[in-house]
Scaffold this motif. Structure first.
Motif, PDB file in Angstrom:
ATOM      1  N   UNK A 119       6.733  -1.986  -1.597  1.00 14.80           N
ATOM      2  CA  UNK A 119       6.247  -1.949  -2.975  1.00 14.80           C
ATOM      3  C   UNK A 119       6.871  -3.081  -3.770  1.00 14.80           C
ATOM      4  N   UNK A 120       6.050  -3.698  -4.615  1.00 12.46           N
ATOM      5  CA  UNK A 120       6.501  -4.788  -5.477  1.00 12.46           C
ATOM      6  C   UNK A 120       7.187  -4.240  -6.733  1.00 12.46           C
ATOM      7  N   UNK A 121       7.843  -5.112  -7.514  1.00 12.30           N
ATOM      8  CA  UNK A 121       8.497  -4.655  -8.743  1.00 12.30           C
ATOM      9  C   UNK A 121       7.534  -4.222  -9.844  1.00 12.30           C
ATOM     10  N   UNK A 122       6.221  -4.439  -9.677  1.00  9.84           N
ATOM     11  CA  UNK A 122       5.250  -3.914 -10.630  1.00  9.84           C
ATOM     12  C   UNK A 122       4.548  -2.680 -10.068  1.00  9.84           C
ATOM     13  N   UNK A 123       5.130  -2.071  -9.039  1.00  7.16           N
ATOM     14  CA  UNK A 123       4.658  -0.813  -8.443  1.00  7.16           C
ATOM     15  C   UNK A 123       3.337  -0.954  -7.704  1.00  7.16           C
ATOM     16  N   UNK A 124       2.934  -2.172  -7.376  1.00  7.76           N
ATOM     17  CA  UNK A 124       1.780  -2.374  -6.504  1.00  7.76           C
ATOM     18  C   UNK A 124       2.241  -2.410  -5.045  1.00  7.76           C
ATOM     19  N   UNK A 125       1.380  -1.955  -4.164  1.00  2.00           N
ATOM     20  CA  UNK A 125       1.690  -1.939  -2.738  1.00  2.00           C
ATOM     21  C   UNK A 125       1.493  -3.344  -2.170  1.00  2.00           C
ATOM     22  N   UNK A 126       2.557  -3.923  -1.617  1.00  2.00           N
ATOM     23  CA  UNK A 126       2.459  -5.248  -1.006  1.00  2.00           C
ATOM     24  C   UNK A 126       2.053  -5.160   0.455  1.00  2.00           C
ATOM     25  N   UNK A 127       2.436  -4.068   1.135  1.00  2.00           N
ATOM     26  CA  UNK A 127       2.115  -3.926   2.560  1.00  2.00           C
ATOM     27  C   UNK A 127       2.311  -2.478   2.966  1.00  2.00           C
ATOM     28  N   UNK A 128       1.524  -2.045   3.939  1.00  2.00           N
ATOM     29  CA  UNK A 128       1.744  -0.773   4.629  1.00  2.00           C
ATOM     30  C   UNK A 128       1.770  -1.109   6.117  1.00  2.00           C
ATOM     31  N   UNK A 129       2.936  -0.943   6.729  1.00  2.00           N
ATOM     32  CA  UNK A 129       3.142  -1.368   8.109  1.00  2.00           C
ATOM     33  C   UNK A 129       3.404  -0.155   9.000  1.00  2.00           C
ATOM     34  N   UNK A 130       2.757  -0.127  10.146  1.00  2.00           N
ATOM     35  CA  UNK A 130       2.896   0.988  11.084  1.00  2.00           C
ATOM     36  C   UNK A 130       3.992   0.677  12.099  1.00  2.00           C
ATOM     37  N   UNK A 131       5.103   1.412  12.001  1.00  2.00           N
ATOM     38  CA  UNK A 131       6.254   1.245  12.901  1.00  2.00           C
ATOM     39  C   UNK A 131       6.643  -0.232  13.032  1.00  2.00           C
ATOM     40  N   UNK A 132       6.944  -0.887  11.929  1.00  2.00           N
ATOM     41  CA  UNK A 132       7.192  -2.331  11.978  1.00  2.00           C
ATOM     42  C   UNK A 132       8.549  -2.688  12.541  1.00  2.00           C
ATOM     43  N   UNK A 133       8.623  -3.890  13.087  1.00  2.00           N
ATOM     44  CA  UNK A 133       9.891  -4.473  13.507  1.00  2.00           C
ATOM     45  C   UNK A 133      10.569  -5.102  12.294  1.00  2.00           C
ATOM     46  N   UNK A 134      11.822  -5.477  12.483  1.00  2.00           N
ATOM     47  CA  UNK A 134      12.539  -6.190  11.431  1.00  2.00           C
ATOM     48  C   UNK A 134      11.804  -7.478  11.068  1.00  2.00           C
ATOM     49  N   UNK A 135      11.290  -8.179  12.065  1.00  2.00           N
ATOM     50  CA  UNK A 135      10.575  -9.429  11.806  1.00  2.00           C
ATOM     51  C   UNK A 135       9.322  -9.197  10.977  1.00  2.00           C
ATOM     52  N   UNK A 136       8.592  -8.120  11.265  1.00  2.00           N
ATOM     53  CA  UNK A 136       7.370  -7.834  10.514  1.00  2.00           C
ATOM     54  C   UNK A 136       7.683  -7.467   9.072  1.00  2.00           C
ATOM     55  N   UNK A 137       8.735  -6.697   8.854  1.00  2.00           N
ATOM     56  CA  UNK A 137       9.139  -6.361   7.490  1.00  2.00           C
ATOM     57  C   UNK A 137       9.578  -7.598   6.726  1.00  2.00           C
ATOM     58  N   UNK A 138      10.343  -8.461   7.391  1.00  2.00           N
ATOM     59  CA  UNK A 138      10.801  -9.699   6.747  1.00  2.00           C
ATOM     60  C   UNK A 138       9.614 -10.576   6.377  1.00  2.00           C
ATOM     61  N   UNK A 139       8.634 -10.655   7.256  1.00  2.00           N
ATOM     62  CA  UNK A 139       7.456 -11.474   6.978  1.00  2.00           C
ATOM     63  C   UNK A 139       6.670 -10.934   5.789  1.00  2.00           C
TER      64      UNK A 139
END
Length: 518
Positions: free
Chosen positions: A490-510
């Motif tokens: 979630x972004x600082x304006x409460x919008x969803x930036x991403x929904x990731x299914x069982x993500x890796x650290x690399x996917x979250x960082x990206x």
């Protein structure tokens, strides 16, 4: 930290300054007027998610409490009601769908918040006469010769910002409508009308044209008539026609006119909402017809979008690609608002005999024909713009955006959409929690270790929140339709930036890097 310059001390400028102060960023708030001029009620209809933004600066609850809450919109053709709709919500919202309160009162409440904020320096009587900028700063020269040098500036000087836009080389294409509209704010007693917005096509008391009625605080009602292009308000007052016009709507009950005005309006949008280190917001960036209440509501969302992005760049948390995303997101929102309000005006004020005939046929059929009823356009009321195509948003194959939902509904949560609100642990609300920075929300079964590694390694504020721990009422999980193993960014304006299914650290960082404009 050097102060950010804000040009225009209306509600968009006030909101921008207060939101920047939340991030510890000082501002200089310049206005050409010598003091506040509370003339008329102006923009009255404040949408739920805008009240939520104002809540973040300590004003939303008070504005909502003083305003008139309405949840129902009724549309009539002559004396027959065509349809009524109420407003959906997912989760448990903190505010009603719409609250009516005069813009002047809203400004007074925001002024109190500004006065209590030491990071905001208000300077009345400072018209900006010149704007210069280079790669590092913006220099504003005021009419008295004084200058303000700032790392960034936000132009929210209202509809009369032609000269300032020209200094920035920003175009403002669009057109003006010939038809005129008469507004009267009337204090009277109208039982049963206090919680409804009513729209009348072709009533017997304004044949061939429209009338819109909105409830306001203090037993006041705004009545908005479409009138001929040669309408003369002074002549109507003098010969008693205005009194007869009002009584056709309210009957013989006593009334008092609080404010009256005649106006034309424009539909325009700036070709760029970012000009170097200057961002354009509110009426300086876009003008819409008033049917749909998308003017001030859109401007306040501009303010939030601009504030968190300027703050993150000013604090060294993000590069200037984040500023460019302001144009990408809010220009797309402005174009959608323009499209929606222009379609409404094309229906309300047909521009050709064929269009007029089509409109009349639709209205005549709408009483009995549900298909025709769906074609009646009395204004699609303000709603958030969804950043599904934003460069900051990571798409999710499992949560595709299904397009704009039916009138009055909200889309399913997913990337780009404003997250539903709900009570959470500690007596707080979920959007309040989300607005503290970036948030990694962990559904049951998600890899908390990967999320915490990303948060700890990030230079920006990133909170890791477990859904099971905060969803104390059991409202948030079903509102999100959260699935096992998901991580929501979630972004600082409460919008969803991403929904990731069982993500890796690399996917979250990206996903986080992308949400920061990287």
């Amino acid at each position: 930290m050097d102060p950010v310059a804000i040009i225009g001390n209306g509600p968009v400028g006030q909101t921008t300054a207060l939101l920047l102060a939340r991030w510890g960023v000082p501002t200089v708030l310049l206005d050409r007027r010598p003091e506040r001029d509370p003339v008329g009620s102006k923009a009255i209809c404040q949408q739920r998610d805008v009240l939520d933004i104002w809540s973040a600066v300590g004003a939303g609850e008070r504005i909502a409490a003083e305003g008139v809450t309405w949840t129902t919109a009724r549309t009539f053709h002559r004396d027959h009601e065509l349809f009524t709709y109420t407003f959906a919500e997912s989760g448990r919202a903190a505010f009603p769908p719409f609250v009516n309160i005069s813009q002047s009162r809203t400004e007074e409440i925001l002024d109190e918040r500004v006065a209590a904020e030491p990071l905001v320096d208000v300077r009345w009587g400072h018209p900006v006469a010149k704007i210069d900028q280079d790669v590092d700063r913006v220099t504003l020269t005021c009419a008295d010769g004084s200058t303000v040098v700032a790392p960034f500036a936000v132009l929210c000087a209202g509809a009369r910002a032609e000269e300032l836009r020209a200094m920035l080389g920003v175009g403002f294409d669009g057109h003006s409508f010939d038809d005129r509209f008469l507004i009267c704010d009337i204090r009277t007693d109208l039982p049963g009308w206090a919680t409804e917005r009513r729209f009348y096509f072709d009533p017997v008391w304004n044949p061939g044209r429209q009338v819109l009625v909105h409830p306001c605080p203090g037993s006041t009602f705004r009545i908005d008539w479409q009138v001929p292009s040669d309408y003369d308000l002074d002549a109507e007052v003098a010969d008693g026609s205005l009194d007869r016009r009002i009584r056709q709507v309210i009957g013989e009950r006593p009334y008092e006119i609080v404010w009256k005005s005649v106006y034309r309006f424009q539909s325009r949008c700036a070709d760029r909402l970012r000009a170097g280190r200057v961002l354009l917001a509110g009426d300086a960036a876009h003008l819409y017809s008033p049917f749909g209440a998308r003017g001030l509501n859109s401007g306040v969302v501009d303010a939030e979008n601009a504030a968190w992005k300027i703050a993150f760049v000013a604090r060294g948390w993000a590069g200037e690609g984040l500023l460019e995303s302001y144009h990408a997101e809010r220009h797309a929102a402005a174009r959608e608002n323009l499209e929606i309000t222009t379609a409404t005006m094309d229906f309300l004020v047909p521009q050709s005999p064929a269009a007029a005939a089509h409109r009349q046929a639709v209205l005549d059929r709408a009483a009995e024909d549900p298909v025709a009823r769906s074609m009646v356009d009395s204004g699609r009321l303000a709603e958030p713009f969804w950043y599904v195509d934003s460069p900051l948003t990571t798409p999710s194959p499992s949560r595709p955006f299904a397009g704009r939902p039916p009138r009055g509904d909200v889309p399913a949560p997913g990337p780009g959409v404003l997250v539903p609100d709900a009570p959470v642990a500690g007596g707080r609300r979920f959007r309040e929690l989300a607005r503290e920075g970036f948030t990694l929300l962990l559904a049951p079964g998600a890899d908390g270790e990967a999320a915490r590694a990303v948060a700890e390694g990030s230079a920006v504020p990133v909170a890791v929140v477990e859904l099971d721990e905060v969803d104390v009422t059991g409202t948030l999980a079903p509102a999100l339709d959260a699935r096992r193993g998901e991580v929501w960014l979630l972004r600082p304006d409460a919008h969803v930036a991403a929904v990731l299914d069982r993500p890796t650290t690399a996917a979250l960082t990206a996903a986080l890097t992308r949400a920061l404009g990287g």
